[in-house]
Design an enzyme around this catalytic site. Sequence first.
Site, PDB file in Angstrom:
ATOM      1  CD  GLN A   1      -6.204  12.185  -4.081  1.00 14.91           C
ATOM      2  OE1 GLN A   1      -5.375  12.246  -3.171  1.00 14.91           O
ATOM      3  NE2 GLN A   1      -7.476  12.546  -3.913  1.00 14.91           N
TER       4      GLN A   1
ATOM      5  CD  GLU B   1      13.824 -12.189   5.905  1.00 14.28           C
ATOM      6  OE1 GLU B   1      14.064 -13.407   5.777  1.00 14.28           O
ATOM      7  OE2 GLU B   1      12.760 -11.660   5.557  1.00 14.28           O
ATOM      8  CG  MET B   2      14.987 -10.305  13.506  1.00 15.13           C
ATOM      9  SD  MET B   2      13.459  -9.414  13.099  1.00 15.13           S
ATOM     10  CE  MET B   2      12.312 -10.808  13.076  1.00 15.13           C
TER      11      MET B   2
ATOM     12  CB  CYS C   1     -10.174  17.471  -0.402  1.00 16.04           C
ATOM     13  SG  CYS C   1      -9.780  15.839   0.257  1.00 16.04           S
TER      14      CYS C   1
ATOM     15  CB  SER D   1      -2.886  10.633   4.267  1.00 10.50           C
ATOM     16  OG  SER D   1      -2.272  10.422   3.019  1.00 10.50           O
TER      17      SER D   1
ATOM     18  CB  ALA E   1      25.035 -11.037   9.116  1.00 10.59           C
TER      19      ALA E   1
ATOM     20  CD  GLN F   1      -9.233   9.572  -2.464  1.00  9.13           C
ATOM     21  OE1 GLN F   1      -9.499   9.584  -1.269  1.00  9.13           O
ATOM     22  NE2 GLN F   1      -9.976  10.194  -3.366  1.00  9.13           N
TER      23      GLN F   1
END
Length: 420
Positions: A116, A188-189, A50, A105, A186, A112
């Site tokens: 689709q 993860e954050m 739509c 979107s 160095a 959704q």
Amino acid sequence: MALFTLGLNHHTAPLAVREQVAFHVERVHQALGDLTRCKPVHEAAILSTCNRTEVYFATDVPEAATQWLLDYHHLARHELEPYLYTYPERDAVRHAFRVASGLDSMVLGEPQILGQMKEAVRLAEEAGTLGTTLHKLFQHSFAVAKEVRSTTAIGANIVSMAAAAVRLAERIFERIADQKILFIGAGEMIDLCARHFAAQHPRQLVVANRTVERGLVLADRFGGTAIKLEELGERLPQFDIVVSCTASPLPILGLGMVERAIKARRHRPMFMVDLAVPRDIEVEVGEMDDVFLYTIDDLAQVVESGLESRQAAVVDAEAIIAERVDVFLRWLATRGTVPVIRSLRDAAERARRHEVEHALKSLAKGEEPARVLEHFSHRLTNKFLHAPTQALTQADADRDQFQAIVSRLFHLHPESRVDE
């Protein structure tokens, strides 16, 4: 043959126009067949909802798809063209990833659209119009959507500190792309922060870490470089943005070091983010006029804001998408070499079979096996090396280029050769 996206959506066209180009599910199969039979379009898939009608396709003549869409719906060019967009390769890939992730979107992040898009792929498969390129595009789209929904605020009620850091930096600097960025640590954050800032394509990205090798692994992913922590005092004035998160029990950036950096910068502002607990940057640094210092608590307040939450979620998702677009385009680029590789292998296989037949005939005549094997290996080697050797000897102006290519292809190091 290149990849394109053609279509219109709720951003570009009113409902009255979108209705005119919608495809009912039962007509998609026939429409796809019509497009690929009547036009120079090799692969195609239609996504019709739509809020949007989009054709994803592979062709050398993108205009052919536009004309087909007009003809199929019996519309004049002036009726539809103002609302249409046609995205070439990189933009087409990015658009597909954004659509699948819910970033394009009407309701940001709605799930959704992913279902689709999967239905559009199923219909294209049934119609036989989903080739290797589009199949790979949609599989990557679904993987990106999964990553976006599972790691950003679009799929959960959370926002990363890294996304908030980018937003705060944008308040200080008009364009992140014009800035030089230093990451200290160095872990993860820092990895997540680097991903977000790298998506803005900064002028320079450098990782400082106690172990340079580990810093280099992270820096290489984003086209950056790595330095030792011991170099911070000397290099700090070069950077506009500093993000730090280490496990150090004591501050890494003291007041004196930052004061000297600001003086060397002639008081140009510096944006700093300290995500470490305990802190990597001395508290007093935040009192300096030309330094904008934010701690993990400061970022937490930004994250709690509803408006910032939505904006940061998009930054999270866009960072992921930017990285994944590059991955897909690298795969796409290798597709162009497939015919050459196939021809090369076919030629090698023909030469191999010919020499095997020649050797078998020699063995059947009773010749000594060791001699036949030696002769076989020499003949096969000469055949394989004939073409590159001829190209090297016949090259004139391009001789240096040929030599470099051959050296790279065969992993040669002629400069290190020692006479025996």
